[in-house]
Design a protein around this motif. Structure first.
Motif, PDB file in Angstrom:
ATOM      1  N   GLY A 267       5.989   6.510  -1.945  1.00 11.69           N
ATOM      2  CA  GLY A 267       6.695   6.578  -0.670  1.00 11.69           C
ATOM      3  C   GLY A 267       7.104   5.223  -0.112  1.00 11.69           C
TER       4      GLY A 267
ATOM      5  N   PHE B 184       0.835  -1.199   0.000  1.00 14.47           N
ATOM      6  CA  PHE B 184       0.000   0.000   0.000  1.00 14.47           C
ATOM      7  C   PHE B 184       0.870   1.249   0.000  1.00 14.47           C
ATOM      8  CE2 PHE B 184      -2.431  -3.425   1.918  1.00 14.47           C
ATOM      9  CZ  PHE B 184      -3.657  -3.318   1.270  1.00 14.47           C
TER      10      PHE B 184
ATOM     11  N   LEU C 170       8.116   3.874  -5.530  1.00 11.60           N
ATOM     12  CA  LEU C 170       8.915   5.003  -5.041  1.00 11.60           C
ATOM     13  C   LEU C 170       8.064   6.268  -4.948  1.00 11.60           C
ATOM     14  CD1 LEU C 170      12.217   4.312  -7.003  1.00 11.60           C
ATOM     15  CD2 LEU C 170      11.818   3.956  -4.544  1.00 11.60           C
ATOM     16  N   SER C 171       7.251   6.519  -5.966  1.00  6.12           N
ATOM     17  CA  SER C 171       6.376   7.697  -5.930  1.00  6.12           C
ATOM     18  C   SER C 171       5.386   7.597  -4.779  1.00  6.12           C
ATOM     19  CB  SER C 171       5.579   7.815  -7.232  1.00  6.12           C
ATOM     20  OG  SER C 171       6.437   7.951  -8.327  1.00  6.12           O
TER      21      SER C 171
ATOM     22  N   ALA D 271       6.097   3.361  -9.416  1.00  5.69           N
ATOM     23  CA  ALA D 271       4.896   3.587  -8.603  1.00  5.69           C
ATOM     24  C   ALA D 271       5.212   3.429  -7.118  1.00  5.69           C
ATOM     25  CB  ALA D 271       3.792   2.612  -9.032  1.00  5.69           C
TER      26      ALA D 271
ATOM     27  N   LEU E 112       2.442   7.379   0.810  1.00  3.02           N
ATOM     28  CA  LEU E 112       2.465   8.800   0.468  1.00  3.02           C
ATOM     29  C   LEU E 112       1.601   8.966  -0.790  1.00  3.02           C
ATOM     30  CD1 LEU E 112       4.205  11.409   1.282  1.00  3.02           C
ATOM     31  CD2 LEU E 112       5.589  10.842  -0.724  1.00  3.02           C
ATOM     32  N   SER E 113       0.892  10.085  -0.875  1.00  3.85           N
ATOM     33  CA  SER E 113       0.144  10.339  -2.098  1.00  3.85           C
ATOM     34  C   SER E 113       1.082  10.867  -3.177  1.00  3.85           C
ATOM     35  CB  SER E 113      -0.957  11.379  -1.845  1.00  3.85           C
ATOM     36  OG  SER E 113      -1.944  10.857  -0.989  1.00  3.85           O
TER      37      SER E 113
ATOM     38  N   ALA F 273      -2.381   7.951  -0.701  1.00  5.95           N
ATOM     39  CA  ALA F 273      -1.781   7.249   0.432  1.00  5.95           C
ATOM     40  C   ALA F 273      -2.781   6.256   0.984  1.00  5.95           C
ATOM     41  CB  ALA F 273      -1.365   8.252   1.501  1.00  5.95           C
TER      42      ALA F 273
ATOM     43  N   ASN G 211       9.789   2.786   0.129  1.00 10.20           N
ATOM     44  CA  ASN G 211      11.214   2.674  -0.153  1.00 10.20           C
ATOM     45  C   ASN G 211      11.785   1.304   0.146  1.00 10.20           C
ATOM     46  OD1 ASN G 211      11.225   5.347  -0.969  1.00 10.20           O
ATOM     47  ND2 ASN G 211      11.584   6.060   1.130  1.00 10.20           N
TER      48      ASN G 211
END
Lengths: 640, 640
Positions: free
Chosen positions: A166, A52, A163-164, A161, A55-56, A143, A168
């Motif tokens: 959030g 999931f 990484l964008s 997707a 971060l948005s 998010a 990591n």
């Protein structure tokens, strides 16, 4: 005799064996552990749980355009007739694509819609609504939203997707660790000096590669000789420290028995002997949680067992759908007879001739690796079938993309080494093209053309009465045939003899000597016809030739028989003799040309083949082989 | 305004751009150097020249069986009636498969055909011919023979053939070194603390992965800010030391101009601006021998340019046929309008409903990475086309295997977070299955079912007169519809408010307050109907609601708008509010069920979906989200 040999294996139907083994493995919970990886390191790995977003994306309201950020309310009055003038700082700020749109701004006007009045003022002629030209928070990812489901193999775009969003670090399945153990007293590592009876160990390298391609981590163990206690110890350790163990049997029955006994001693053997050809003497067992598979020693047998049973298991362990090759319907060019005792996997060459996909079976020997290297597809003959007649439509599982097969020129007929050079030339010039060849002799080639199963037939057929090659022969055989002869090469046929000619062979007359063992070519081959023609004009009887019935299908196979000492003389082309270091006594020159039917002369693969034949690069390679003439190579002559 | 902005790009047709650039690159001889590798290290590499065997395989005449080696002449008299007795040492030796057959032996009798008389004697009842059951030297590979052509990507089985053929080292093309340079002052590395306006750099990671998958070696450079001299220096070095340079533009126009200027300064720009959507502002250039490509900053734009132009170039550099995805014909579920200005690449979800493959377009935004993550295929709308009507048959390039798509349950209708959980549950249980969803609202879902474009439509439709959900609504709308309602979840809808409810919203009545900005759902969605129903019974006018026209298609998008402060209140499910940390005022409970047509209730994907709905694992995950009831989940009710 060794009385402890276990020569009787079971003959379990393949499906039954797979079902039995798969459920046995499932009982042992063959699940993989998971591990947390940095997202940037997770390409190709399989997610262990749903992922999931944390971060948005975007995570702030962002300008979707280059332009100015405004408060929409300040633009409501603007129209073509009554433009509105906005002042920098007070009414707008300049924004680039991606810049945040923060209070008091709530809309963007794109640069193309602005009229610059000065550095500090612009004029607009239309209103914008709140949030127009603004990428809202979460336009891409909100998010909390699911980015990837569990058990999904991570692709490059997935990395973006994650990484964008959030993410990591990501929890993935550990790669299945597959221990690969080559066994056998007779095997040696590549590069080791050769010793009579020793075989280069290569199977384990094939499976190393395949395990990598299946997403696993191969652990190739050092080869172990046929030493029972050592094998037990090695297999035990391997099963404890890996997720799967592949025991590559030496080719001796002794070793094979060892494998089965060892697995039974340390764990359980579910299947030993499958109604599968090649691949019968496979062993499917388990030690602890680890599936342990004993593969047969022959390379094609072991590949078929790996491909049919081990590969799907490896995918299943990773919760992945087992690889399914696309299938295509093909017309069988030759009769295939198979036993009711087993399901047989036949390697085939494929080519699109006219609107038909033609399948030509390759060598069916379990030891012929090259049949797999050359194969375009796999054809299964079910256990319940005794085979297929020529012309039958059969389903073929594709090993290459169909587009590549469709660009392939299908060459069926006489064998010559220049065919390999032509194949290489075509593939070099056009990476999406190739040449597929079958060696069935000149007459077989003519038949393939007439039946529409080949684009080109390489032939060297001597018309004895005309004393001429190819053209007049084809016209006599098929007077109504419409087509073309593409000039190939001039070549010299002759007797191939061991270096130094130890038995003092002088010519064809010596073939009937009692101390001379001949090796022949197959019926229908131009070289066989050449021999028979020469015997006839010499009034020699083939009955008197020792080895006249020993048939090989290529010049290289004949040369190899002479070179290895199983024959004293053979008939073939000079280049084959030269490559294998043999002496050569010329018998005659001949024309090796290509027959093409009228309907295929415009086909793209044929046009490319002709272009390749005419190329200097090809001719130079042929000349470098020695024993050839390339005048008129690629010239097209109408048969009429 | 910045007057140095270059806002006008060319609009070259895609084919023209590719042709121009490909020939420009070919002129620059974009060939790769070669290197010699150990064969065991050469998996996946491309041969730089044809590879010939240096050793025959087998390299000695070898027994093809377990049995005894004999001299064939000594067996000629043997028959069923008159067995021949052979003596060990004198007439035979014991051999295992693979053992050498040396003088005086020239044939093998297999163990099954022997009658053991003693340790020293066996009886045979049939003759063997010379070289029977013997694998001749070169049966697999003859020394000098071609094993692999030039420019062939080495597979696992090729490794086996090379090693068996005595080829321990092989000349291969060096992997193309692709420098990837992320640029832009606004980008930050993943894991760095977020700052307003900063964007996580992820594009370069996507291309790293893709370059690996194309057989190249990615060299990701450290991100460089929009600093002209520094960019010039970095690009110059990159072009000198690699085979290709990818400049990933920041999303600002400034950076993009930099890229074009830099390439023009150091080399040549062939194309700047392509009639491709997304992907227009691409730059195709060359510095020295190295192709240099400037990609747009939006993730989907850059992916499309990479996929369309860079990937084929990478394959061509390796003399490989560019990857061609299989295509399938699909029926478009929605109308698609596109501009004549460009060729558009639309990401679609696919599903097999009945005998039709249905394509549903995904979000077409250039910034929506998830549209690529979720896509099953790509649909091209040609530049000459203004789009397609719903129901048109269109060719789709597949991103997933068709078998996987065929097992996918197609869910079109209302959005809820439990759909993600259901997708995850199905894929976990059946790795070859999945769920494909499109959020078109409840009414859109009902229409998709009626038109045969979906297996299941999640709906929550309140029949105002009956005061009942779904069943009576569908019956009223389509009295002749035959099908089923699968019970889904009970859920609570309500007002989503910023944490702490700063504007003191008490209920729906507050929506008309002048200081309240509402964010709505799209027409046809059940939530929109729920709102309108509630407005009606309160005699409220939608005209008075600020933001009534601002439409979002998912609960999460509405929640995100409230969470980011662009709206003060939205209507949606409790789980979305909880996930985004919002306050929640319940408005009513409703039934979120699945509509299925009679003809699809037995389809495998539907049966699996029902099984997944009924599973404890799914229900537990739903309950963990909060705000749901799962009684009767998966129950099938006939609509009659």
């Amino acid at each position: 005799m060794k009385h402890d040999r276990n020569i009787y294996l079971s003959n379990m139907a393949l499906n039954e064996a797979i079902e039995l083994y798969t459920s046995a493995c499932a009982r042992g919970e063959i699940s993989l552990e998971d591990e947390v990886l940095q997202t940037v390191e997770a390409l190709g790995r399989v997610t262990a749980e749903p992922v999931f977003a944390s971060l948005s994306a975007p995570w702030f309201n962002a300008s979707a355009m280059d332009g100015i950020a405004v408060n929409a309310a300040s633009t409501y009055e603007a129209s073509e007739r009554r433009p509105v003038v906005l002042t920098k700082g007070k009414d707008y700020i300049i924004v680039d694509t991606g810049d945040p749109i923060l209070d008091p701004w709530d809309a963007v006007i794109m640069v193309e819609d602005l009229v610059d009045l000065s550095e500090e003022q612009v004029e607009i002629r239309a209103a914008v609504s709140p949030w127009e030209n603004v990428r809202p928070v979460g336009e891409d990812i909100v998010a909390g939203e699911l980015i990837l489901p569990a058990y999904h193999r991570i692709t490059p775009i997935d990395l973006g997707a994650l990484l964008s969003g959030g993410v990591n670090a990501v929890k993935v399945l550990k790669k299945p660790r597959v221990a690969i153990l080559p066994t056998g007293t007779e095997i040696i590592e590549p590069g080791t000096p050769m010793e009579m009876g020793k075989i280069i160990e290569s199977n384990s390298r094939v499976f190393e590669g395949t395990v990598i391609q299946c997403g696993g981590e191969p652990i190739r163990l050092a080869p172990v000789a046929d030493d029972y206690p050592l094998l037990v110890e090695t297999v035990k350790k391997a099963a404890e420290s890996s997720d799967m163990v592949i025991i590559v049997a030496g080719s001796s029955a002794g070793t094979e028995d060892f494998t089965s006994r060892i697995v039974a001693e340390l764990g359980e053997v579910y299947v030993h002997g499958i109604a599968l050809k090649p691949g019968k003497p496979a062993i499917l067992g388990k030690i602890g949680h680890a599936p342990v598979i004993g593969l047969p020693g022959y390379p094609v047998s072991s590949w078929v067992v790996f491909d049919t049973i081990v590969k799907p298991l490896l995918y299943t362990m990773q919760h992945q759908r087992p690889l399914q090759r696309p299938t295509a319907e093909a017309v069988l060019s030759r009769r295939l007879v198979s036993s009711l005792k087993n399901l047989e996997v036949v390697r085939v060459k494929l080519g699109k001739v006219g609107d038909k996909l033609i399948a030509t079976p390759l060598n069916r020997g379990a030891g012929v690796t090259m049949s797999l290297v050359r194969a375009d597809g796999l054809l299964e003959i079910p256990q319940s079938s005794e085979g297929f007649e020529a012309g039958t439509k059969v389903p073929v599982r594709l090993l290459r993309p169909i587009e590549e097969i469709e660009n392939t020129v299908v060459v069926i007929g006489s064998h010559d080494l220049v065919i390999d050079l032509l194949a290489d030339q075509i593939h070099t010039k056009w990476p999406d093209s190739g040449l597929s060849s079958a060696h069935v002799g000149s007459l077989g080639g003519v038949m393939a053309i007439v039946k529409g199963e080949a684009h080109m037939a390489p032939i060297h057929l001597l018309d004895e009465t005309a004393g001429q090659y190819n053209m007049s022969y084809v016209k006599k055989l098929f007077p109504t045939f419409k087509g073309y002869l593409i000039r190939g090469v001039k070549r010299t046929q002759g007797l191939m003899l061991p270096k130094g000619n130890p038995k003092g062979v002088q010519g064809l007359e010596d073939l009937t000597r009692v101390d001379i063992r001949f090796v022949n070519r197959q019926r229908g081959s131009g070289t066989r016809l050449l021999l028979d023609h020469n015997l006839k004009i010499r009034n020699m009887d083939s009955e008197g030739i020792q080895g006249y019935d020993r048939e090989m299908t290529t010049h290289m196979a004949v040369a190899s028989a002479v070179a290895s000492g199983t024959a004293d003389v053979g008939l073939g082309v000079r280049s084959a003799a030269a490559l294998t270091g043999l002496d050569f006594i010329p018998v005659g020159d001949e024309a090796y040309d290509f027959l093409v039917a009228e309907s295929h002369i415009q086909a793209l693969p044929v046009k490319r083949a002709i272009e390749a034949l005419r190329s200097e690069a090809f001719k130079n390679k042929v000349l470098a082989l020695g024993g050839y003439g390339v005048e008129n190579c690629g010239e097209v002559i109408t048969i009429e």
